[in-house]
Design a protein around this motif. Sequence first.
Motif, PDB file in Angstrom:
ATOM      1  N   MET A   1       0.839  -1.184   0.000  1.00  0.00           N
ATOM      2  CA  MET A   1       0.000   0.000   0.000  1.00  0.00           C
ATOM      3  C   MET A   1       0.880   1.242   0.000  1.00  0.00           C
ATOM      4  SD  MET A   1      -2.988  -0.507   2.776  1.00  0.00           S
ATOM      5  CE  MET A   1      -4.604  -0.323   2.171  1.00  0.00           C
ATOM      6  N   SER A   4      -1.115   7.217  -0.380  1.00  0.00           N
ATOM      7  CA  SER A   4      -2.460   7.688  -0.719  1.00  0.00           C
ATOM      8  C   SER A   4      -3.521   6.644  -0.368  1.00  0.00           C
ATOM      9  CB  SER A   4      -2.551   8.073  -2.196  1.00  0.00           C
ATOM     10  OG  SER A   4      -2.327   6.944  -3.010  1.00  0.00           O
ATOM     11  N   ALA A   5      -3.223   5.377  -0.542  1.00  0.00           N
ATOM     12  CA  ALA A   5      -4.166   4.322  -0.178  1.00  0.00           C
ATOM     13  C   ALA A   5      -4.375   4.272   1.331  1.00  0.00           C
ATOM     14  CB  ALA A   5      -3.670   2.976  -0.700  1.00  0.00           C
ATOM     15  N   ILE A   6      -3.305   4.449   2.077  1.00  0.00           N
ATOM     16  CA  ILE A   6      -3.418   4.476   3.538  1.00  0.00           C
ATOM     17  C   ILE A   6      -4.238   5.680   3.991  1.00  0.00           C
ATOM     18  CG2 ILE A   6      -2.100   4.758   5.679  1.00  0.00           C
ATOM     19  CD1 ILE A   6       0.121   3.091   4.342  1.00  0.00           C
ATOM     20  N   THR A   7      -4.004   6.836   3.379  1.00  0.00           N
ATOM     21  CA  THR A   7      -4.750   8.045   3.722  1.00  0.00           C
ATOM     22  C   THR A   7      -6.236   7.872   3.437  1.00  0.00           C
ATOM     23  OG1 THR A   7      -2.813   9.395   3.239  1.00  0.00           O
ATOM     24  CG2 THR A   7      -4.926  10.533   3.302  1.00  0.00           C
ATOM     25  N   VAL A   8      -6.576   7.348   2.293  1.00  0.00           N
ATOM     26  CA  VAL A   8      -7.978   7.137   1.922  1.00  0.00           C
ATOM     27  C   VAL A   8      -8.632   6.135   2.877  1.00  0.00           C
ATOM     28  CG1 VAL A   8      -9.496   6.181   0.143  1.00  0.00           C
ATOM     29  CG2 VAL A   8      -7.705   7.789  -0.496  1.00  0.00           C
ATOM     30  N   THR A   9      -7.939   5.073   3.217  1.00  0.00           N
ATOM     31  CA  THR A   9      -8.470   4.069   4.139  1.00  0.00           C
ATOM     32  C   THR A   9      -8.724   4.670   5.513  1.00  0.00           C
ATOM     33  OG1 THR A   9      -7.315   2.318   2.948  1.00  0.00           O
ATOM     34  CG2 THR A   9      -8.056   1.808   5.193  1.00  0.00           C
ATOM     35  N   LEU A  10      -7.758   5.427   6.040  1.00  0.00           N
ATOM     36  CA  LEU A  10      -7.935   6.054   7.353  1.00  0.00           C
ATOM     37  C   LEU A  10      -9.073   7.066   7.339  1.00  0.00           C
ATOM     38  CD1 LEU A  10      -4.223   6.548   8.483  1.00  0.00           C
ATOM     39  CD2 LEU A  10      -5.897   4.886   9.328  1.00  0.00           C
ATOM     40  N   GLY A  12     -11.708   6.981   5.370  1.00  0.00           N
ATOM     41  CA  GLY A  12     -12.949   6.192   5.294  1.00  0.00           C
ATOM     42  C   GLY A  12     -13.333   5.615   6.636  1.00  0.00           C
ATOM     43  N   LEU A  13     -12.356   5.096   7.379  1.00  0.00           N
ATOM     44  CA  LEU A  13     -12.638   4.555   8.712  1.00  0.00           C
ATOM     45  C   LEU A  13     -13.099   5.646   9.673  1.00  0.00           C
ATOM     46  CD1 LEU A  13      -9.693   2.018   9.121  1.00  0.00           C
ATOM     47  CD2 LEU A  13     -12.136   1.498   8.863  1.00  0.00           C
TER      48      LEU A  13
END
Length: 125
Positions: A1, A4-10, A12-13
């Motif tokens: 990951m 940017s994927a980590i940022t989007v996931t966080l 969203g959570l």
Amino acid sequence: MDASAITVTLFGLALAGFVVWYFFFSSRPVASAMSSSGGVQEVDITVKGGYSPDVIEVERGKPVRLNFYRDEENSCSEELLMPDFNIRRGLPAFKTTGIDLLPQQPGRFEFTCGMGMLRGSLLVK
């Protein structure tokens, strides 16, 4: 990951957590029923994407009249369920429907739409 994927996931959570808190754990204003000259506790409730007010406080042992005005045509809000009082009533659009009951025991009694998505409660003191 990647970052940017980590940022989007966080994000969203965090957003999902906020939605759960808002709908299930945030405090709601409580509306107290007003007693009429006949001793009936009366509350006007607007149904439009939810119940407003959605928490109603009444005194036990006194008759209650809940006046539901359905200000929409959404099919979800066309039915009211109050299982603790064995009430199942249709709410016609753009009309007021009166629900009469006599709460005998203190407690919190839930009411919902027919689909269970719109929620409110009656607090009997």
